[in-house]
Design a protein around this motif. Structure first.
Motif, PDB file in Angstrom:
ATOM      1  N   GLY A  12      39.692  54.178  32.856  1.00 50.31           N
ATOM      2  CA  GLY A  12      38.705  54.096  34.148  1.00 50.31           C
ATOM      3  C   GLY A  12      38.769  55.261  35.007  1.00 50.31           C
ATOM      4  O   GLY A  12      38.236  55.202  36.113  1.00 50.31           O
ATOM      5  N   TRP A  49      31.556  52.114  39.614  1.00 47.34           N
ATOM      6  CA  TRP A  49      33.012  52.443  39.577  1.00 47.34           C
ATOM      7  C   TRP A  49      33.770  52.220  40.871  1.00 47.34           C
ATOM      8  O   TRP A  49      34.851  51.759  40.807  1.00 47.34           O
ATOM      9  CB  TRP A  49      32.839  54.317  39.394  1.00 47.34           C
ATOM     10  N   GLY A  60      40.232  47.398  35.976  1.00 46.89           N
ATOM     11  CA  GLY A  60      40.025  48.137  34.919  1.00 46.89           C
ATOM     12  C   GLY A  60      38.685  48.227  34.221  1.00 46.89           C
ATOM     13  O   GLY A  60      38.075  49.091  33.827  1.00 46.89           O
ATOM     14  N   ILE A 120      34.627  47.770  33.924  1.00 46.66           N
ATOM     15  CA  ILE A 120      33.700  48.246  34.757  1.00 46.66           C
ATOM     16  C   ILE A 120      32.349  47.811  34.325  1.00 46.66           C
ATOM     17  O   ILE A 120      32.014  47.863  33.298  1.00 46.66           O
ATOM     18  CB  ILE A 120      33.517  49.739  34.692  1.00 46.66           C
TER      19      ILE A 120
END
Ligand code: ADP
Length: 421
Positions: free
Chosen positions: A86, A146, A155, A157
């Protein structure tokens, strides 16, 4: 300190703003952290630093230990590439970046359906195709996706339908459509998409270093444009918002979507409503090309809204219009110019007001509601004489906006989500 239940985080063009609302929907706190340089606008880690900074300021002003929901809006069409952990890979691709790769643009042009919002020279899909080439890429995500993921801190998204629309998301099938693959883009790089304002997961209290409670939910976010609409307080079928900035942008809430690609019109779904809108090339930039802002107050004092000049202007900086008429070579109409500057100024205001009225008529013709009220945002909103000219043409109530801050609109989206979950 007041107790807030909803927080909206706005990643705008000049910095990050946050807004907190109480249970009754009133604004109980706001904070701002401006980008220090143009480079920061492209740096995901800088966005995150400004988010944490503005939240810390907000926490000094309001109690956040009763927060039940948080959402993020970002500039529509801003994207970044991330690795499997990420982490951002390099700089972001911004909403107004023009795709320089003609082969990529041609691929989108060939394979995107004619009514897709993913078309055009700033196409997020085209820019996603460019990002796909970065080494180590695991996902292409939107700015708001994000930041929301950083707040959750685990983590994963995900995205929302408003940010996803211009990247190619299909609102009918609620999926990333198959044609996207034919452009050469790997759909599996894109996040799962939720309806704007739906609850996703609980946030990690440690991620932002402010004391959000453990059961605070992150809600699927939205774009800055949709958030600005919601900020005004408009939400029912027929409620309209006119933005009188450099350009004229009109939006209306509707039970049905309105899609008219020839006019650049597409619709965003926000919970049980659709937001449809169009952008004209007329607007305040034409005013500014003739008069400095500091003269406008004096000129406005001389304007006679109830005595129209009769000059039928169509104010444009250069030839070409997309909405409410699609005519790429349409000439500006700004003559004859009266010797009296007040009269000239009034004729420009009348001209823009006529385009506004024509715009709402066009949305109605295309299957949208007729406007039942108008709220106004942007630099021209404060001009009372202009409001009167516009209201004379529109013949509907003009309503005061609750707020012009996208962060407030995003916090309102959270409240709507909380009421339904
Ligand atoms: P942007 O779209 O660039 O964010 P703003 O919302 O800040 O624009 O609005 C700026 C525009 O508003 C300028 O083009 C300016 O000419 C116009 N404007 C500012 N004050 C007034 C006023 N009192 N009356 C009419 N127009 C105004």
């Amino acid at each position: 300190r007041n107790r807030a239940i909803a927080v909206g985080i706005d990643l705008g063009t000049s910095g990050v703003r946050v807004a907190a609302l109480c249970e009754q929907g009133n604004i109980v706190g706001m904070a701002l952290s401006s980008y220090g340089s143009a480079e920061e606008r492209r740096r995901p880690e800088a966005w995150w630093r400004h988010v944490r900074h503005s939240l810390k300021q907000l926490a000094a002003e309001v109690r956040l230990d009763g927060i039940r929901g948080i959402a993020v809006d970002g500039t529509s069409g801003s994207l970044l590439a991330v690795d499997a952990a990420g982490k951002a890979l390099g700089e972001a691709s911004l909403y107004n970046d023009v795709c320089q790769d003609t082969a990529v643009l041609a691929a989108v042009d060939t394979h995107a359906p004619i009514d897709s919002a993913a078309r055009g020279h700033t196409s997020p899909l085209a820019r996603a195709l460019c990002l796909q080439k970065r080494g180590g890429i695991a996902q292409v995500v939107h700015q708001a996706d994000w930041i929301a993921a950083r707040i959750v801190g685990d983590g994963l998204i995900v995205s929302d339908e408003n940010n996803a629309l211009k990247t190619g998301f299909d609102l009918d099938t609620r999926s990333w459509p198959e044609w996207m693959e034919r452009t050469g883009f790997d759909r599996s790089l894109l996040p799962i998409v939720y309806g704007a304002g739906t609850p996703i997961r609980t946030v990690s209290p440690n991620a932002t270093m402010v004391d959000f409670p453990k059961d605070a939910m992150i809600f699927a976010g939205t774009t800055d444009g949709c958030a600005s609409f919601l900020a005004t307080g408009a939400k029912q079928h027929g409620e309209a918002v006119t933005s009188l900035g450099s350009t004229l942008v009109i939006k209306i809430a509707s039970h049905r979507p309105i899609d008219a690609p020839q006019y650049g019109i597409y619709s965003h779904r926000v919970r049980d409503m659709w937001l449809a809108g169009g952008a004209s090339n007329t607007g305040g930039a034409v005013i500014r090309s003739f008069f400095a802002d500091d003269r406008l107050r004096e000129l406005s004092a001389g304007v006679s809204p109830d005595q129209p000049t009769g000059l039928d202007y169509y104010p444009l900086l250069e030839p070409g219009e997309r909405f409410p008429v699609n005519d790429p070579v349409m000439a500006p109409r700004l003559t004859p110019r009266p010797s009296d500057d007040v009269k000239f100024f009034q004729a420009i205001l009348e001209g823009i007001a006529a385009v506004e009225k024509q715009g709402y008529d066009r949305l109605h013709e295309l299957g949208g509601p007729s406007a039942t009220s108008v709220r106004t945002v942007g630099g021209g909103a404060k001009n009372k004489a202009w409001s009167r000219i516009r209201q004379n043409k529109m013949q509907v109530p003009f309503v005061e906006s609750l707020s012009a801050e996208a962060a407030v609109g995003t916090a309102r989206l959270v409240l709507m989500g909380l009421q339904n979950s």
